[in-house]
Write a protein that holds these residues in place. Sequence first.
Motif, PDB file in Angstrom:
ATOM      1  N   THR A  27      11.137  11.860  68.525  1.00  0.00           N
ATOM      2  CA  THR A  27      11.300  12.863  67.591  1.00  0.00           C
ATOM      3  C   THR A  27      11.988  12.384  66.043  1.00  0.00           C
ATOM      4  N   ALA A  29      13.802  13.709  63.010  1.00  0.00           N
ATOM      5  CA  ALA A  29      14.333  15.095  62.402  1.00  0.00           C
ATOM      6  C   ALA A  29      14.288  14.783  60.874  1.00  0.00           C
ATOM      7  N   LYS A  39       7.408  24.760  57.192  1.00  0.00           N
ATOM      8  CA  LYS A  39       6.455  25.202  58.187  1.00  0.00           C
ATOM      9  C   LYS A  39       5.034  25.521  57.485  1.00  0.00           C
ATOM     10  N   GLU A  54       9.859  26.815  68.197  1.00  0.00           N
ATOM     11  CA  GLU A  54      11.031  26.931  67.435  1.00  0.00           C
ATOM     12  C   GLU A  54      12.257  27.065  68.435  1.00  0.00           C
ATOM     13  N   VAL A  59      15.419  25.737  63.422  1.00  0.00           N
ATOM     14  CA  VAL A  59      14.707  24.419  63.721  1.00  0.00           C
ATOM     15  C   VAL A  59      13.285  24.565  64.152  1.00  0.00           C
ATOM     16  N   GLU A  61       9.897  22.512  65.387  1.00  0.00           N
ATOM     17  CA  GLU A  61       9.200  21.413  65.850  1.00  0.00           C
ATOM     18  C   GLU A  61       7.761  21.030  66.123  1.00  0.00           C
ATOM     19  N   LYS A  63       4.435  18.767  66.725  1.00  0.00           N
ATOM     20  CA  LYS A  63       3.979  17.696  67.481  1.00  0.00           C
ATOM     21  C   LYS A  63       2.952  17.042  66.498  1.00  0.00           C
ATOM     22  N   TRP A  69       7.250  13.946  67.683  1.00  0.00           N
ATOM     23  CA  TRP A  69       7.419  15.146  67.188  1.00  0.00           C
ATOM     24  C   TRP A  69       8.059  15.077  65.772  1.00  0.00           C
ATOM     25  N   LEU A  70       7.963  15.979  64.857  1.00  0.00           N
ATOM     26  CA  LEU A  70       8.629  16.370  63.802  1.00  0.00           C
ATOM     27  C   LEU A  70       9.564  17.504  63.943  1.00  0.00           C
ATOM     28  N   GLN A  71      10.883  17.235  63.835  1.00  0.00           N
ATOM     29  CA  GLN A  71      11.850  18.128  63.940  1.00  0.00           C
ATOM     30  C   GLN A  71      12.473  18.745  62.756  1.00  0.00           C
ATOM     31  N   TYR A  73      14.749  20.748  60.042  1.00  0.00           N
ATOM     32  CA  TYR A  73      16.004  21.524  60.357  1.00  0.00           C
ATOM     33  C   TYR A  73      16.176  22.147  59.013  1.00  0.00           C
ATOM     34  N   TYR A 132      17.726  11.855  73.079  1.00  0.00           N
ATOM     35  CA  TYR A 132      17.472  13.372  73.596  1.00  0.00           C
ATOM     36  C   TYR A 132      17.034  13.313  75.220  1.00  0.00           C
TER      37      TYR A 132
END
Length: 135
Positions: A27, A29, A39, A54, A59, A61, A63, A69-71, A73, A132
Amino acid sequence: MRKIILSLLMGGALASGAAAQTFNEATVAVPVNSLEQAKDWYGKFLGEGAEMIEPAPGVLEIKATPNMWLQLYETEQMPETGAVIRFLVDDMAATQSAYAAKGIDTGEAIEVPAIVTYSEFADPFGNQLGLYDLP
């Protein structure tokens, strides 16, 4: 190509006599100052069919690839360093213990009940990394 880049980034930090951790997912971030705008933009960039979740307020996320994944924030003040590369592990405590045995401090494990356990740390060059573990 992504595996090659991650291997180059992590190779020096993980080199030792023992086998390195094999990651199946990562992931990244990415700080943004408007989650709604991000978004919309990332939805267009990655395609309307991209999976989005979400997991917590502020936050999002997305895919981006089958294993990444891109998170996004939301933050009011953008940090000087941007992205953070986070790696999924099967067992946070065991993984942190294995890295500690190699002299690598992976930070404090922080649990968000029923969502994630994560840690954040930096490589010797100041690049932000994290681990994580999902419930």
